[in-house]
Design an enzyme around this catalytic site. Structure first.
Site, PDB file in Angstrom:
ATOM      1  N   CYS A   8     -67.716  56.623  62.984  1.00  0.00           N
ATOM      2  CA  CYS A   8     -66.513  57.449  62.924  1.00  0.00           C
ATOM      3  C   CYS A   8     -66.648  58.357  61.701  1.00  0.00           C
ATOM      4  O   CYS A   8     -67.723  58.440  61.106  1.00  0.00           O
ATOM      5  CB  CYS A   8     -65.239  56.606  62.901  1.00  0.00           C
ATOM      6  SG  CYS A   8     -64.911  55.681  61.392  1.00  0.00           S
ATOM      7  N   ARG A  14     -61.809  53.207  62.262  1.00  0.00           N
ATOM      8  CA  ARG A  14     -62.233  52.910  63.631  1.00  0.00           C
ATOM      9  C   ARG A  14     -63.561  52.181  63.722  1.00  0.00           C
ATOM     10  O   ARG A  14     -63.678  51.161  64.417  1.00  0.00           O
ATOM     11  CB  ARG A  14     -62.303  54.212  64.446  1.00  0.00           C
ATOM     12  CG  ARG A  14     -60.961  54.887  64.613  1.00  0.00           C
ATOM     13  CD  ARG A  14     -61.099  56.260  65.220  1.00  0.00           C
ATOM     14  NE  ARG A  14     -61.735  57.178  64.272  1.00  0.00           N
ATOM     15  CZ  ARG A  14     -62.054  58.436  64.545  1.00  0.00           C
ATOM     16  NH1 ARG A  14     -61.816  58.927  65.753  1.00  0.00           N
ATOM     17  NH2 ARG A  14     -62.602  59.202  63.635  1.00  0.00           N
ATOM     18  N   ASP A 120     -57.949  58.885  65.422  1.00  0.00           N
ATOM     19  CA  ASP A 120     -58.144  58.340  64.081  1.00  0.00           C
ATOM     20  C   ASP A 120     -56.817  57.816  63.531  1.00  0.00           C
ATOM     21  O   ASP A 120     -55.911  58.599  63.244  1.00  0.00           O
ATOM     22  CB  ASP A 120     -58.705  59.421  63.160  1.00  0.00           C
ATOM     23  CG  ASP A 120     -59.223  58.871  61.846  1.00  0.00           C
ATOM     24  OD1 ASP A 120     -58.839  57.740  61.474  1.00  0.00           O
ATOM     25  OD2 ASP A 120     -60.006  59.575  61.184  1.00  0.00           O
TER      26      ASP A 120
END
Length: 154
Positions: A8, A14, A120
């Site tokens: 990420c 994440r 996100d």
């Protein structure tokens, strides 16, 4: 051994969540021979532990994340499977290493969801929703890797 990296942007929300969930699911399913990592394409959070929201959700689900710190995805990284959280991460990975050898996917390619990108939670604060997306994708990803890499379950 098979090496899997989740990627990420900052490697604090994440991808570390996905790393921890994937490790736990591999243990639960008694699958060995898979190393799981997480990386970020941005340098802002290097060396930091997972975001407090990620820690909270993992703790609530009794998923360990001890010792995890943010690391940078680099051109020299060599993984068999690279699992990006969104299209921006795919683009960043390909810019960092245009000759990438590993198989590159977006995580939600392994889900039954209509969405293609994992949002996100650093910006949305929806850690529970991201947990559900990641958790629901990991078993399908494991099934794919077991078959693709000729691993044994159990």
């Amino acid at each position: 051994m098979v090496d899997v990296a989740f990627v990420c942007l900052g490697n604090i929300c994440r991808s570390p969540m996905a790393e921890a969930i994937m490790r736990q699911r591999l243990i639960d399913r008694n699958i060995s021979g898979v190393n799981v990592y997480s990386k970020g394409t941005g340098k802002w959070n290097l060396g930091e532990p997972p975001h407090e929201g990620t820690q909270d959700i993992l703790n609530r689900h009794n998923i360990p994340f001890d010792g995890m710190i943010s690391e940078l995805f680099e051109s020299s990284d060599d993984f068999d499977y690279i699992i990006a959280m969104d299209q921006s991460n795919v683009d960043n990975i390909q810019n960092i290493n245009p000759n990438i050898k590993g198989k590159l996917f977006k995580l939600l390619e392994f889900s039954n969801m209509e969405e293609s990108d994992v949002p996100d939670p650093y910006y949305t604060n929806n850690f529970e929703g991201v947990y559900e997306m990641v958790q629901s994708s990991c078993d399908n990803l494991i099934d794919f890797i077991v078959k693709d890499a000729n691993l044994k379950e159990g």
